[in-house]
Motif scaffolding. Structure first.
Motif, PDB file in Angstrom:
ATOM      1  N   TYR A  23       0.779  -1.315  -0.018  1.00  0.00           N
ATOM      2  CA  TYR A  23      -0.076  -0.107  -0.178  1.00  0.00           C
ATOM      3  C   TYR A  23       0.922   1.192   0.042  1.00  0.00           C
ATOM      4  O   TYR A  23       1.839   0.985   0.654  1.00  0.00           O
ATOM      5  N   PRO A  24       0.130   2.367  -0.655  1.00  0.00           N
ATOM      6  CA  PRO A  24       1.194   3.694  -0.355  1.00  0.00           C
ATOM      7  C   PRO A  24       1.396   3.754   0.968  1.00  0.00           C
ATOM      8  O   PRO A  24       0.682   3.424   2.249  1.00  0.00           O
ATOM      9  N   GLU A  25       2.495   4.810   1.195  1.00  0.00           N
ATOM     10  CA  GLU A  25       3.104   4.981   2.754  1.00  0.00           C
ATOM     11  C   GLU A  25       1.625   5.515   3.532  1.00  0.00           C
ATOM     12  O   GLU A  25       1.441   5.163   4.441  1.00  0.00           O
ATOM     13  N   LEU A  26       0.601   6.291   2.974  1.00  0.00           N
ATOM     14  CA  LEU A  26      -0.509   6.836   3.689  1.00  0.00           C
ATOM     15  C   LEU A  26      -1.171   5.727   4.406  1.00  0.00           C
ATOM     16  O   LEU A  26      -1.871   5.895   5.395  1.00  0.00           O
ATOM     17  N   PHE A  27      -1.260   4.528   3.904  1.00  0.00           N
ATOM     18  CA  PHE A  27      -2.019   3.470   4.108  1.00  0.00           C
ATOM     19  C   PHE A  27      -1.251   2.541   4.796  1.00  0.00           C
ATOM     20  O   PHE A  27      -1.836   1.264   5.178  1.00  0.00           O
ATOM     21  N   LYS A  28      -0.364   2.672   5.455  1.00  0.00           N
ATOM     22  CA  LYS A  28       0.693   1.484   5.960  1.00  0.00           C
ATOM     23  C   LYS A  28       0.072   0.792   7.206  1.00  0.00           C
ATOM     24  O   LYS A  28       0.449  -0.319   7.566  1.00  0.00           O
ATOM     25  N   SER A  29      -0.534   1.446   7.933  1.00  0.00           N
ATOM     26  CA  SER A  29      -1.381   1.135   9.147  1.00  0.00           C
ATOM     27  C   SER A  29      -2.935   0.259   9.018  1.00  0.00           C
ATOM     28  O   SER A  29      -3.406  -0.039  10.132  1.00  0.00           O
ATOM     29  N   PHE A  30      -3.008   0.227   7.570  1.00  0.00           N
ATOM     30  CA  PHE A  30      -4.536  -0.187   7.143  1.00  0.00           C
ATOM     31  C   PHE A  30      -4.417  -1.828   7.561  1.00  0.00           C
ATOM     32  O   PHE A  30      -3.472  -2.352   7.432  1.00  0.00           O
ATOM     33  N   LYS A  31      -5.533  -2.163   8.084  1.00  0.00           N
ATOM     34  CA  LYS A  31      -5.734  -3.633   8.429  1.00  0.00           C
ATOM     35  C   LYS A  31      -7.050  -3.960   7.739  1.00  0.00           C
ATOM     36  O   LYS A  31      -8.103  -3.371   7.923  1.00  0.00           O
ATOM     37  N   PRO A  32      -6.839  -4.859   6.893  1.00  0.00           N
ATOM     38  CA  PRO A  32      -8.194  -5.628   6.133  1.00  0.00           C
ATOM     39  C   PRO A  32      -9.401  -5.838   6.897  1.00  0.00           C
ATOM     40  O   PRO A  32      -9.064  -6.570   8.101  1.00  0.00           O
ATOM     41  N   ARG A  33     -10.560  -5.727   6.382  1.00  0.00           N
ATOM     42  CA  ARG A  33     -11.784  -6.400   6.977  1.00  0.00           C
ATOM     43  C   ARG A  33     -11.955  -5.599   8.222  1.00  0.00           C
ATOM     44  O   ARG A  33     -12.702  -6.616   8.980  1.00  0.00           O
ATOM     45  N   GLU A  76     -13.238  -2.279  10.924  1.00  0.00           N
ATOM     46  CA  GLU A  76     -13.371  -0.955  10.857  1.00  0.00           C
ATOM     47  C   GLU A  76     -12.310  -0.149  10.937  1.00  0.00           C
ATOM     48  O   GLU A  76     -11.615  -0.422  11.966  1.00  0.00           O
ATOM     49  N   GLN A  77     -12.281   0.839  10.305  1.00  0.00           N
ATOM     50  CA  GLN A  77     -10.951   1.609  10.475  1.00  0.00           C
ATOM     51  C   GLN A  77     -11.344   2.777  11.385  1.00  0.00           C
ATOM     52  O   GLN A  77     -12.417   3.162  11.921  1.00  0.00           O
ATOM     53  N   SER A  78     -10.332   3.761  11.610  1.00  0.00           N
ATOM     54  CA  SER A  78     -10.461   5.017  12.432  1.00  0.00           C
ATOM     55  C   SER A  78     -11.209   5.888  11.672  1.00  0.00           C
ATOM     56  O   SER A  78     -11.226   5.946  10.473  1.00  0.00           O
ATOM     57  N   LYS A  79     -11.864   6.850  12.454  1.00  0.00           N
ATOM     58  CA  LYS A  79     -12.778   7.713  11.743  1.00  0.00           C
ATOM     59  C   LYS A  79     -12.038   9.074  10.909  1.00  0.00           C
ATOM     60  O   LYS A  79     -12.218   9.027   9.844  1.00  0.00           O
ATOM     61  N   GLU A  80     -10.613   8.978  11.463  1.00  0.00           N
ATOM     62  CA  GLU A  80      -9.581   9.852  10.587  1.00  0.00           C
ATOM     63  C   GLU A  80      -9.477   9.089   9.173  1.00  0.00           C
ATOM     64  O   GLU A  80      -9.328   9.919   8.202  1.00  0.00           O
ATOM     65  N   TYR A  81      -9.272   7.817   9.090  1.00  0.00           N
ATOM     66  CA  TYR A  81      -9.235   7.228   7.986  1.00  0.00           C
ATOM     67  C   TYR A  81     -10.400   7.336   6.916  1.00  0.00           C
ATOM     68  O   TYR A  81     -10.014   7.854   5.779  1.00  0.00           O
ATOM     69  N   TYR A  82     -11.507   7.333   7.587  1.00  0.00           N
ATOM     70  CA  TYR A  82     -12.591   7.504   6.579  1.00  0.00           C
ATOM     71  C   TYR A  82     -12.575   8.996   6.152  1.00  0.00           C
ATOM     72  O   TYR A  82     -12.989   9.106   4.754  1.00  0.00           O
ATOM     73  N   GLU A  83     -12.691   9.882   7.092  1.00  0.00           N
ATOM     74  CA  GLU A  83     -12.776  11.334   6.731  1.00  0.00           C
ATOM     75  C   GLU A  83     -11.610  11.455   5.634  1.00  0.00           C
ATOM     76  O   GLU A  83     -11.753  12.619   4.848  1.00  0.00           O
ATOM     77  N   LEU A  84     -10.452  11.159   5.964  1.00  0.00           N
ATOM     78  CA  LEU A  84      -9.388  11.318   4.948  1.00  0.00           C
ATOM     79  C   LEU A  84      -9.784  10.896   3.488  1.00  0.00           C
ATOM     80  O   LEU A  84      -9.560  11.723   2.569  1.00  0.00           O
TER      81      LEU A  84
END
Length: 150
Positions: A108-118, A120-128
């Motif tokens: 994944y691009p650097e911006l999404f290095k902390s992404f965990k599939p499947r 629920e992500q942080s509210k900041e993730y969805y807003e970004l």
């Protein structure tokens, strides 16, 4: 009540990246990859096979618009575009929706290095993502001059 009808009617939370009179696109709450988006007709159909031809034709146009915006915004190398029909195929919510799932050749691009599939992500993730995908769609809208871009 149908979960997607509740989101469409703004009775439940959803992170909208596109909306017109007949369709919405929202970020998937449990994304497979960063930018995973759902394109949904506002009119309730249980699945793709239940929808009329006009709805499917217009839905295809919206899926293309949203897909171009998502791909650009998250700098994806490719996309998976799919729908599930029936429980045995993995359909969980019985309201027609098309998945737009970004893919990359490597990580994944650097911006999404902390992404965990499947998950629920942080509210900041969805807003970004909501912000950058909307900006991408707006940029494409200006470039083409097409008023179908929401």
């Amino acid at each position: 009540m149908c979960l997607f009808c509740g989101i469409i009617n703004k009775e439940l939370e959803g992170f909208f990246i596109y909306e017109d009179n007949n369709y919405v696109a929202i970020l998937d709450k449990y994304p497979i990859s960063p930018g995973h988006t759902l394109v949904i007709p506002k009119k309730h159909f249980e699945n793709y096979l239940d929808a009329d031809d006009n709805t499917l034709s217009e839905l295809a146009k919206v899926v293309k618009i949203v897909s171009l915006g998502v791909k650009d915004a998250v700098k994806a190398d490719g996309l998976r575009i799919l729908t599930n029909i029936g429980e045995s195929a993995g359909q969980v919510i019985f309201h027609l929706h098309i998945h737009v799932i970004p893919t990359w050749e490597g990580d994944y691009p650097e911006l999404f290095k902390s992404f965990k599939p499947r998950r629920e992500q942080s509210k900041e993730y969805y807003e970004l993502l909501q912000k950058i995908i909307r900006e991408s769609i707006e940029k494409l809208k200006r470039k083409t001059g097409d008023d179908k871009w929401g």
